[in-house]
Design a protein around this motif. Structure first.
Motif, PDB file in Angstrom:
ATOM      1  N   UNK A  90      12.499  -4.719  -1.283  1.00 28.63           N
ATOM      2  CA  UNK A  90      12.079  -5.238   0.015  1.00 28.63           C
ATOM      3  C   UNK A  90      10.978  -4.401   0.651  1.00 28.63           C
ATOM      4  N   UNK A  91       9.774  -4.948   0.687  1.00 27.54           N
ATOM      5  CA  UNK A  91       8.627  -4.253   1.272  1.00 27.54           C
ATOM      6  C   UNK A  91       8.600  -4.449   2.784  1.00 27.54           C
ATOM      7  N   UNK A  92       8.397  -3.394   3.551  1.00 26.30           N
ATOM      8  CA  UNK A  92       8.147  -3.578   4.980  1.00 26.30           C
ATOM      9  C   UNK A  92       6.870  -4.422   5.178  1.00 26.30           C
ATOM     10  N   UNK A  93       6.779  -5.115   6.295  1.00 28.06           N
ATOM     11  CA  UNK A  93       5.635  -6.002   6.542  1.00 28.06           C
ATOM     12  C   UNK A  93       4.293  -5.293   6.506  1.00 28.06           C
ATOM     13  N   UNK A  94       4.259  -4.035   6.900  1.00 28.04           N
ATOM     14  CA  UNK A  94       2.984  -3.326   6.981  1.00 28.04           C
ATOM     15  C   UNK A  94       2.645  -2.529   5.717  1.00 28.04           C
ATOM     16  N   UNK A  95       3.377  -2.750   4.632  1.00 25.31           N
ATOM     17  CA  UNK A  95       3.120  -2.043   3.380  1.00 25.31           C
ATOM     18  C   UNK A  95       2.443  -2.989   2.396  1.00 25.31           C
ATOM     19  N   UNK A  96       1.349  -2.495   1.817  1.00 19.80           N
ATOM     20  CA  UNK A  96       0.615  -3.258   0.818  1.00 19.80           C
ATOM     21  C   UNK A  96       0.608  -2.488  -0.499  1.00 19.80           C
ATOM     22  N   UNK A  97       1.226  -3.033  -1.554  1.00 18.86           N
ATOM     23  CA  UNK A  97       1.187  -2.349  -2.843  1.00 18.86           C
ATOM     24  C   UNK A  97      -0.213  -2.419  -3.452  1.00 18.86           C
ATOM     25  N   UNK A  98      -0.650  -1.307  -4.028  1.00 18.89           N
ATOM     26  CA  UNK A  98      -1.956  -1.227  -4.670  1.00 18.89           C
ATOM     27  C   UNK A  98      -1.736  -0.596  -6.037  1.00 18.89           C
ATOM     28  N   UNK A  99      -1.989  -1.356  -7.087  1.00 15.23           N
ATOM     29  CA  UNK A  99      -1.770  -0.862  -8.441  1.00 15.23           C
ATOM     30  C   UNK A  99      -3.088  -0.331  -8.990  1.00 15.23           C
ATOM     31  N   UNK A 100      -3.189   0.990  -9.037  1.00 16.82           N
ATOM     32  CA  UNK A 100      -4.396   1.659  -9.523  1.00 16.82           C
ATOM     33  C   UNK A 100      -4.111   3.130  -9.724  1.00 16.82           C
ATOM     34  N   UNK A 101      -4.988   3.772 -10.475  1.00 13.23           N
ATOM     35  CA  UNK A 101      -4.940   5.215 -10.582  1.00 13.23           C
ATOM     36  C   UNK A 101      -5.591   5.847  -9.366  1.00 13.23           C
ATOM     37  N   UNK A 102      -5.263   7.075  -9.077  1.00 12.80           N
ATOM     38  CA  UNK A 102      -5.800   7.767  -7.916  1.00 12.80           C
ATOM     39  C   UNK A 102      -7.308   7.990  -8.074  1.00 12.80           C
ATOM     40  N   UNK A 103      -7.802   8.028  -9.283  1.00  5.68           N
ATOM     41  CA  UNK A 103      -9.229   8.243  -9.539  1.00  5.68           C
ATOM     42  C   UNK A 103     -10.074   7.023  -9.200  1.00  5.68           C
ATOM     43  N   UNK A 104      -9.450   5.881  -8.909  1.00  6.82           N
ATOM     44  CA  UNK A 104     -10.178   4.631  -8.685  1.00  6.82           C
ATOM     45  C   UNK A 104      -9.628   3.878  -7.480  1.00  6.82           C
ATOM     46  N   UNK A 159      -9.706  12.715  -9.202  1.00  5.41           N
ATOM     47  CA  UNK A 159      -8.728  12.211  -8.232  1.00  5.41           C
ATOM     48  C   UNK A 159      -8.925  12.861  -6.864  1.00  5.41           C
ATOM     49  N   UNK A 160      -9.124  14.170  -6.840  1.00  7.72           N
ATOM     50  CA  UNK A 160      -9.305  14.850  -5.555  1.00  7.72           C
ATOM     51  C   UNK A 160     -10.599  14.422  -4.873  1.00  7.72           C
ATOM     52  N   UNK A 161     -11.648  14.223  -5.640  1.00 10.45           N
ATOM     53  CA  UNK A 161     -12.902  13.728  -5.068  1.00 10.45           C
ATOM     54  C   UNK A 161     -12.714  12.317  -4.500  1.00 10.45           C
ATOM     55  N   UNK A 184      -7.867  22.004  -3.591  1.00 11.41           N
ATOM     56  CA  UNK A 184      -8.206  21.270  -2.365  1.00 11.41           C
ATOM     57  C   UNK A 184      -9.404  21.898  -1.660  1.00 11.41           C
ATOM     58  N   UNK A 185      -9.446  23.209  -1.586  1.00  8.35           N
ATOM     59  CA  UNK A 185     -10.590  23.889  -0.963  1.00  8.35           C
ATOM     60  C   UNK A 185     -11.888  23.555  -1.697  1.00  8.35           C
ATOM     61  N   UNK A 186     -11.832  23.508  -3.008  1.00  8.82           N
ATOM     62  CA  UNK A 186     -13.019  23.176  -3.813  1.00  8.82           C
ATOM     63  C   UNK A 186     -13.530  21.765  -3.537  1.00  8.82           C
TER      64      UNK A 186
END
Length: 186
Positions: free
Chosen positions: A79-93, A118-120, A162-164
């Protein structure tokens, strides 16, 4: 480092509150993230949505980002809350505009995606003054739970990474098995 994903066949374990809150409570996550009611927030490595559900009542829109569609299927069934949108992707994209996300968090998934790309990408999508909260398994832990020690990062390494990438560190805490880093963009 590891850069693997959690086996979706074990998704039920991600819903065990006594295990999950042992390493980070909902209250601690909300403190670290400090969402405002209208904020757009990204849960990076949302899995079954356990911690997404903690943040959703305190934000405008929450993107539940996970590389595995099976995790989103589990979350939808739960059960997804109304304000949640699933996004299927890697963090790099991440499919978000530059500076469009007010805050982001990762609970026990940093070791799965931590890379320069991913951090960028996280840095790109976060708005000025955004917060990033990371709670993950520590490379200095004992390894009884979570991924093997050689797939983990230390708090010092996470802070350095993270600093980098242009983040400012507000808080960094090492604990026996986990660490917490709160970073901002200034």
């Amino acid at each position: 480092m590891g850069h693997h994903t959690f086996d979706a066949d074990g998704a039920d374990r991600l819903e065990e509150a006594e295990r999950r809150y042992r390493y980070v409570s909902g209250e601690e996550l909300l403190w670290a993230l400090a969402p405002d009611p209208g904020d757009t927030v990204a849960d990076l490595g949302s899995g079954t949505g356990f911690f997404t559900d903690v943040v959703a009542p305190h934000a405008g829109t929450v993107y539940a980002v996970d590389v595995q569609q099976a995790m989103h299927d589990y979350y939808a069934e739960k059960g997804l809350p109304e304000n949640v949108e699933p996004v299927t992707t890697g963090i790099e994209e991440l499919p978000f505009e530059d500076d469009s996300v007010d805050s982001a968090f990762s609970t026990m998934t940093y070791h799965e995606f931590a890379s320069d790309d991913a951090l960028a990408e996280i840095r790109r999508v976060l708005a000025p003054t955004a917060r990033l909260a990371i709670v993950d398994w520590s490379g200095e832990g004992i390894g009884d739970h979570g991924p093997p020690l050689d797939e983990r990062y230390t708090v010092e390494t996470a802070v350095e990474n993270l600093l980098e990438h242009g983040f400012t560190i507000e808080h960094a805490f090492a604990r026996p098995e986990t660490f917490l880093v709160v970073a901002t963009i200034e």
